[in-house]
Motif scaffolding. Structure first.
Motif, mmCIF file in Angstrom:
data_model
loop_
_atom_site.group_PDB
_atom_site.id
_atom_site.type_symbol
_atom_site.label_atom_id
_atom_site.label_comp_id
_atom_site.label_asym_id
_atom_site.label_seq_id
_atom_site.Cartn_x
_atom_site.Cartn_y
_atom_site.Cartn_z
ATOM 1 N N ILE A 125 -24.274 -26.483 21.245
ATOM 2 C CA ILE A 125 -24.970 -26.945 20.046
ATOM 3 C C ILE A 125 -25.795 -28.174 20.407
ATOM 4 C CG2 ILE A 125 -24.632 -28.007 17.762
ATOM 5 C CD1 ILE A 125 -22.068 -26.273 17.580
ATOM 6 N N ALA B 61 -19.905 -36.940 19.931
ATOM 7 C CA ALA B 61 -20.255 -35.615 20.468
ATOM 8 C C ALA B 61 -19.117 -34.985 21.260
ATOM 9 C CB ALA B 61 -21.510 -35.718 21.331
ATOM 10 N N MET C 76 -27.527 -31.592 19.331
ATOM 11 C CA MET C 76 -27.602 -32.634 18.310
ATOM 12 C C MET C 76 -28.871 -33.439 18.584
ATOM 13 S SD MET C 76 -24.997 -35.763 17.327
ATOM 14 C CE MET C 76 -24.033 -34.891 16.095
ATOM 15 N N LEU D 132 -18.923 -26.820 10.979
ATOM 16 C CA LEU D 132 -19.540 -27.995 11.590
ATOM 17 C C LEU D 132 -19.031 -29.270 10.928
ATOM 18 C CD1 LEU D 132 -23.252 -26.769 11.871
ATOM 19 C CD2 LEU D 132 -21.696 -27.197 13.787
ATOM 20 N N SER E 51 -17.272 -31.518 20.384
ATOM 21 C CA SER E 51 -17.318 -30.422 21.353
ATOM 22 C C SER E 51 -15.945 -29.792 21.523
ATOM 23 C CB SER E 51 -17.820 -30.938 22.710
ATOM 24 O OG SER E 51 -19.128 -31.455 22.625
ATOM 25 N N VAL F 280 -21.489 -30.130 22.598
ATOM 26 C CA VAL F 280 -22.523 -30.682 21.725
ATOM 27 C C VAL F 280 -23.421 -31.546 22.609
ATOM 28 C CG1 VAL F 280 -23.043 -32.165 19.751
ATOM 29 C CG2 VAL F 280 -21.041 -30.637 19.689
#
Length: 326
Positions: free
Chosen positions: A35, A55, A37, A270, A59, A66
């Motif tokens: 993902i 992050a 960010m 999320l 993760s 992330v």
């Protein structure tokens, strides 16, 4: 003819079937690839610092990395537009600031800073700080006030770009203090703080996250925390009212957003991951960034409401300063 056991089994199955369907339909979304960010500012600014702190924990919760990606420029517009135009599939999120809607006040944006996003979480809140380069002969907010009034227009104030929260803080300071000082706009919180440390600019109102290390290390002198109370992260720095500037209250918050149209189960997954990551890093967020989480932002609607309220407050401050859309 049914036996009693068979009848009971059928009844139980019939009763459980809706529950099974509901469980299947609300099964938590799990990402299958990393993902991104997006940080819409340069590295070293408050968003970048806060994003990197949470992050790793996010993760672990999501089972996928992330990745922080900086897309700076135009007071957060470049990075924010990228997220607004990304596929609403959960693989691109934005960590913005309370001033994410400010660019709409100073320029016409190619997206809607509220309607083109859904709320995921709020990483926390942090006051801005009135700081000066240590070479400036002002050790208190009142000494700075006297210095500026004795030499109108001689000194300048660094901001993180037109429409940034630091710009709002600078305008608020000029209004509350009634002083004349030139604004110098940089391309983010990190560059503006670097300019203050280097002496290119003398005064600033950066976020605590982007300046706390320099304040603690003596590279910048903090004159006031722009909050009603002192911050535990900088306990020796007076609050704005203590410094004689009771109207200079300016606070940052960090909304995590996803593109509008992202499915509710994805937003929920999320949100749970990021809220968990924030709670796991409360001490680190406070120590490294002066950021503290607050309750009351557990739903997507609550996050977006907070962002929308920021529009109203910042619009009022910049309009009062005479800032108009370009």
């Amino acid at each position: 003819m049914q036996t009693r056991r068979e009848a009971l089994s059928l009844a139980l199955a019939a009763g459980l079937a809706p529950s099974v369907v509901r469980a299947q339909s609300t099964q938590a979304w799990r990402p299958t690839r990393p993902i991104r960010m997006i940080v819409p500012f340069a590295p070293g600014g408050s968003n970048d610092i806060v994003g990197r702190i949470i992050a790793e924990s996010a993760s672990q919760a999501l089972g996928q990395t992330v990745v922080i990606e900086n897309r700076a420029g135009a007071g957060s517009v470049i990075g924010s537009e990228h997220v607004a135009r990304s596929a609403p599939d959960g693989y691109t999120v934005l960590i913005n600031s309370s001033h994410s809607t400010v660019p709409a006040i100073v320029a016409r944006m190619p997206y809607n800073a509220v309607d083109d996003f859904v709320g995921v979480a709020v990483a926390g809140f942090s006051p801005y700080v009135l700081v000066v380069n240590p070479q400036l002969p002002a050790r208190t907010a009142q000494e700075l006030l006297a210095l500026l009034k004795a030499a109108p227009g001689r000194y300048n104030i660094a901001t993180a770009g037109t429409g940034s929260g630091v710009h709002v803080g600078a305008e608020l300071y000029r209004s509350v203090a009634g002083v004349e000082a030139e604004l110098v706009h940089y391309r983010g919180g990190g560059p503006s703080v670097a300019a203050l440390v280097a002496g290119e600019a003398q005064i600033g109102a950066p976020t605590m996250a982007s300046s706390i290390g320099q304040v603690r290390g003596g590279a910048l002198r903090a004159l006031a925390v722009l909050a009603e109370q002192r911050s535990p992260a900088l306990p020796d720095v007076p609050s704005a009212p203590e410094a004689g500037l009771p109207g200079l209250i300016h606070e940052e918050f960090f909304p995590i957003l996803a593109p509008a149209g992202t499915p509710a189960p994805v937003v929920a997954a999320l949100g749970a991951a990021f809220r968990g990551a924030i709670q796991q890093n409360v001490a680190k967020l406070n120590e490294l960034a002066g950021v503290a989480p607050r309750a009351g932002f557990e739903t997507s609607a609550q996050v977006i409401t907070l962002v929308r309220e920021g529009v109203e407050r910042y619009t009022a401050i910049l309009r009062a300063a005479g800032v108009q859309p370009e």
